[in-house]
Design an enzyme around this catalytic site. Structure first.
Site, PDB file in Angstrom:
ATOM      1  N   SER A  27      91.174 142.284 -27.354  1.00 15.68           N
ATOM      2  CA  SER A  27      90.701 141.537 -26.197  1.00 15.68           C
ATOM      3  C   SER A  27      89.362 142.113 -25.714  1.00 15.68           C
ATOM      4  O   SER A  27      88.436 142.260 -26.499  1.00 15.68           O
ATOM      5  CB  SER A  27      91.768 141.551 -25.099  1.00 15.68           C
ATOM      6  OG  SER A  27      91.504 140.547 -24.140  1.00 15.68           O
TER       7      SER A  27
ATOM      8  N   ASP B   6      94.499 135.909 -28.564  1.00 12.90           N
ATOM      9  CA  ASP B   6      94.351 137.298 -28.129  1.00 12.90           C
ATOM     10  C   ASP B   6      95.473 138.175 -28.695  1.00 12.90           C
ATOM     11  O   ASP B   6      96.653 137.801 -28.662  1.00 12.90           O
ATOM     12  CB  ASP B   6      94.400 137.323 -26.594  1.00 12.90           C
ATOM     13  CG  ASP B   6      93.958 138.647 -25.997  1.00 12.90           C
ATOM     14  OD1 ASP B   6      94.568 139.674 -26.332  1.00 12.90           O
ATOM     15  OD2 ASP B   6      93.033 138.644 -25.180  1.00 12.90           O
TER      16      ASP B   6
END
Length: 395
Positions: free
Chosen positions: A37, A221
């Protein structure tokens, strides 16, 4: 070998800047960077620049994706706590309503009102601006030099452990979630060419950000499965002593909430931090069990699923550094990009990494039967693994 592991956490990722700054000040440069991320974004900036430019480019990234504040960081620090929280709430609402410059922008019309979207459209925000930002601030040819000019040790098999005698560049691992299988996948720059799309995929947290297509597969993600990319390191343990600085943005520990804002914040902390401690405990236990059986002369007693650890005949030290939020943090702090908050989080990262480096518990004596240790750092305080003997250094 030094590895730097950067957890996801949106705007909290400014803490990574300070942690890296303290490493640079101490003359410590990572050989391997693993990120998920916002950790993947910061990792790509670090891996895609020479050491003398890394901190400057990291600063440039956070300057580019934030807006100037109405009040300076110094003014906000002296404001009443209620005013600070109100200011931070407005900053987070600004990001939610208008996006962040050079990072993401809202989609119009709202995708919730539409049907038959493509996978690349199924998100509330468009993240195309981040691609341009990454291309401007990171040299992907530098990131991919290991893949484009591979060493024989990296090409013997598909799952070859990275050769760690690096002369140039760093190893880079980015974690993402395969949307169709639900499994965590790592993109490694010694196994494949890394592009800005790989970085974007690692940070495409739904439903805000849409999935990203990589070689015919769709990715979200990595935090959907595991928010700390330590697994990339543990799956490929090098043939040398390993020191891991794991910089987390979410604390598993915290007080019971007494407001609904605190409930939301605490829920996020538990969700994104809960797997980390358990994973570290499991791995250090397994490595130490293998070492004990080897020392006892019965390596054949090692369970089959742990046999890979027998090849790792060195020490592993994990320095687990965790961001402890200030009293002004709000439930949406991961979307709160005010420059005052960025400065505060960065300062906390500098403080905590400096404390770790000054204590340097990995330099103390290790019992022969122990292979792995974990040392914890929070709010500038270092908790040394109790199985280490302080004050003595390894040979």
């Amino acid at each position: 070998m030094v590895a730097l592991v950067l957890q996801g956490g949106g705007a909290l990722g400014a803490y990574h800047i300070g942690a890296y700054q303290a490493l640079e000040e101490a003359g410590v440069q990572p050989d391997w960077i693993s990120g998920i991320s916002i950790g993947a974004v910061n990792a790509a900036i670090l891996a895609g620049n020479p050491p003398e430019l890394r901190l400057r480019q990291l600063d440039a990234l956070w300057e580019a994706i934030s807006r100037p504040d109405i009040c300076s960081a110094g003014q906000m620090r002296h404001a009443p706590l209620a005013v600070q929280r109100y200011f931070n709430t407005l900053s987070a609402l600004q990001a939610i309503c208008f996006g962040q410059p050079n990072f993401f922008t809202p989609r119009f019309p709202n995708p919730w009102l539409l049907s038959d979207l493509t996978a690349s459209q199924a998100g509330f925000y468009d993240t195309a601006p981040l691609l341009e930002t990454l291309q401007a601030l990171s040299n992907f040819e530098m990131i991919n030099q290991r893949f484009l000019t591979p060493e024989p040790a990296l090409t013997d098999s598909d799952d070859a452990t990275p050769a760690c005698a690096l002369e140039e560049g760093v190893l880079l691992s980015l974690g993402a979630t395969n949307v169709t299988t639900g499994e965590l996948t790592f993109f490694n720059n010694w196994q494949q060419e890394i592009t800005p799309q790989h970085v974007l995929a690692s940070g495409s947290l739904p439903p805000g950000f849409p999935a990203v297509e990589i070689e015919g597969q769709w990715y979200w993600d990595g935090g959907c499965v595991s928010n700390t990319p330590l697994e990339a390191i543990l799956q490929n343990l090098p043939d040398r002593p390993l020191l891991v600085f794991m910089v987390d943005l979410w604390s598993a520990e915290g007080a019971a909430p007494t407001t609904m804002d605190e409930v939301s914040w605490r829920q996020k902390q538990i969700q994104y931090a809960s797997r980390t401690a358990a994973e570290i405990t499991r791995v250090t236990h397994e490595l130490n069990m293998c070492r004990s059986l080897q020392q006892a002369g019965v390596p054949h007693e090692v369970p089959v699923h742990l046999a890979r650890y027998l090849k790792f005949g060195h020490s592993l030290d994990i320095v687990h550094i965790t961001y402890c939020p200030g009293a002004d943090e709000i439930a949406s702090s991961d979307a709160e990009f005010s420059r005052a908050s960025i400065a505060d989080r960065r300062a906390a990262g500098v403080r905590d990494m400096r404390a770790a480096l000054q204590s340097a518990p990995w330099k103390s004596l290790r019992p022969r039967q122990k292979s792995a240790s974990c040392h914890k750092v929070k709010s500038g305080l270092v908790e040394v693994d109790c199985f280490r003997v302080a004050g003595q250094r390894e040979g």
